[in-house]
Design an enzyme around this catalytic site. Structure first.
Site, mmCIF file in Angstrom:
data_model
loop_
_atom_site.group_PDB
_atom_site.id
_atom_site.type_symbol
_atom_site.label_atom_id
_atom_site.label_comp_id
_atom_site.label_asym_id
_atom_site.label_seq_id
_atom_site.Cartn_x
_atom_site.Cartn_y
_atom_site.Cartn_z
ATOM 1 N N ILE A 20 10.887 -1.871 5.609
ATOM 2 C CA ILE A 20 11.330 -3.271 5.656
ATOM 3 C C ILE A 20 10.183 -4.162 5.168
ATOM 4 O O ILE A 20 9.171 -4.302 5.847
ATOM 5 C CB ILE A 20 11.734 -3.691 7.092
ATOM 6 N N ARG A 78 0.216 -5.856 0.951
ATOM 7 C CA ARG A 78 1.265 -6.383 1.822
ATOM 8 C C ARG A 78 2.525 -6.682 1.009
ATOM 9 O O ARG A 78 2.444 -7.122 -0.129
ATOM 10 C CB ARG A 78 0.706 -7.651 2.466
ATOM 11 N N GLY A 106 6.293 -5.779 12.391
ATOM 12 C CA GLY A 106 6.610 -7.180 12.664
ATOM 13 C C GLY A 106 6.116 -8.007 11.505
ATOM 14 O O GLY A 106 6.473 -7.740 10.374
ATOM 15 N N GLU A 107 5.240 -8.926 11.793
ATOM 16 C CA GLU A 107 4.687 -9.788 10.741
ATOM 17 C C GLU A 107 3.176 -9.874 10.955
ATOM 18 O O GLU A 107 2.719 -10.457 11.937
ATOM 19 C CB GLU A 107 5.372 -11.159 10.793
ATOM 20 N N SER A 108 2.435 -9.296 10.009
ATOM 21 C CA SER A 108 0.993 -9.175 10.201
ATOM 22 C C SER A 108 0.296 -10.533 10.256
ATOM 23 O O SER A 108 -0.707 -10.681 10.955
ATOM 24 C CB SER A 108 0.384 -8.313 9.106
ATOM 25 N N CYS A 120 3.979 -0.230 9.661
ATOM 26 C CA CYS A 120 4.276 -1.375 8.789
ATOM 27 C C CYS A 120 3.257 -2.504 8.980
ATOM 28 O O CYS A 120 2.123 -2.365 8.545
ATOM 29 C CB CYS A 120 5.723 -1.820 8.974
ATOM 30 N N HIS A 170 8.960 2.598 9.613
ATOM 31 C CA HIS A 170 9.159 2.319 11.045
ATOM 32 C C HIS A 170 9.748 3.514 11.799
ATOM 33 O O HIS A 170 10.958 3.539 12.060
ATOM 34 C CB HIS A 170 10.143 1.161 11.207
ATOM 35 N N GLU A 217 9.752 3.998 14.788
ATOM 36 C CA GLU A 217 10.297 3.500 16.067
ATOM 37 C C GLU A 217 11.758 3.074 15.939
ATOM 38 O O GLU A 217 12.408 2.820 16.950
ATOM 39 C CB GLU A 217 9.434 2.342 16.596
HETATM 40 N N1 GLN Z 1 5.825 -7.799 5.577
HETATM 41 C C1 GLN Z 1 5.343 -7.699 6.919
HETATM 42 C C2 GLN Z 1 3.894 -8.139 7.043
HETATM 43 O O1 GLN Z 1 3.315 -8.599 6.137
HETATM 44 C C3 GLN Z 1 5.489 -6.309 7.462
HETATM 45 C C4 GLN Z 1 6.945 -5.982 7.620
HETATM 46 C C5 GLN Z 1 7.247 -5.081 8.768
HETATM 47 O O2 GLN Z 1 6.432 -4.812 9.648
HETATM 48 N N2 GLN Z 1 8.472 -4.640 8.769
HETATM 49 O O3 GLN Z 1 3.342 -8.009 8.093
#
Ligand code: GLN
Length: 202
Positions: free
Chosen positions: A143, A111, A50-52, A82, A181, A183
């Site tokens: 991704i 990241r 997702g997005e950390s 990820c 990923h 998943e």
């Molecule tokens: N770029 C995202 C982050 O910094 C990670 C991307 C992802 O989980 N597909 O969290």
């Protein structure tokens, strides 16, 4: 085989549904975790992609970050993909101001490392220890993915990305992390490996 392990999926942001499905295929009972008390009822935890930065902010807002750090330090098995890999790293590069991780794996993760060159791509990875026909690589989806820039002596390197040679899959004790990923591919081998790690510990 022992009883069916209960594995939480941190359900505050990211591809929660995909992990729940993959864990089910891998023989675990998946439950969503949003509140600190829900951490008490699980044998293992998945931190989704997702997005950390968002996962970090919301984990703090939900008072989850400190209890989660304690559970991880106490030996809770966890798998991060990820953004989840970022959250399990002891050290982070190219985070946003004030961004922290839960930690647990003695590694430095950069990241969006691959994302600077190309946002998203697929690559075949040879994964050590991941069950399946020998020599059958894992089709990995990246991704805006991080990579592992350095790893301490206790960290086992399970896979590298062939074009760059970068470390993209690691394990330290009961903690597993991939920059890609699993998943999203319908190939549950990495999740099965994680379920085995959880079974060994319960
Ligand atoms: N770029 C995202 C982050 O910094 C990670 C991307 C992802 O989980 N597909 O969290």
């Amino acid at each position: 085989m022992g009883p069916v392990p209960v594995i939480g999926v941190l359900a505050i942001q990211g591809d929660v549904v995909e992990h729940v499905r993959a864990l089910g295929e891998a023989g675990a009972r998946a439950v969503r975790v949003r509140r600190p008390d829900e951490l008490d009822a699980i044998d293992g935890l998945v931190i989704p992609g997702g997005e950390s930065t968002t996962i970090w902010k919301l984990a703090r807002a939900f008072d989850l970050s400190e209890p989660l750090r304690k559970r991880l330090a106490g030996g809770l098995p966890a798998f991060g993909s990820c953004a989840g890999m970022i959250m399990l790293a002891d050290r982070l590069r190219d985070g946003i101001g004030g961004q922290e991780t839960f930690g647990g794996i003695d590694m430095t993760v950069r990241r969006n490392a691959f994302g600077r060159q190309v946002d998203s791509f697929e690559s075949d990875i040879e994964l050590t220890d991941v069950a399946g026909p020998p020599g059958q690589p894992f089709r990995a989806i990246f991704i805006r993915a991080p990579w592992v820039e350095e790893a301490g002596p206790a960290v086992e390197i399970l896979g590298t990305e062939s074009a760059t040679g970068r470390i993209v899959a690691v394990r330290q004790g009961p903690l597993l992390a991939t920059a890609f990923h699993p998943e999203l591919t319908g190939d549950a081998r990495v999740h099965r490996h994680f379920v085995d790690i959880v079974r060994e510990r319960t």
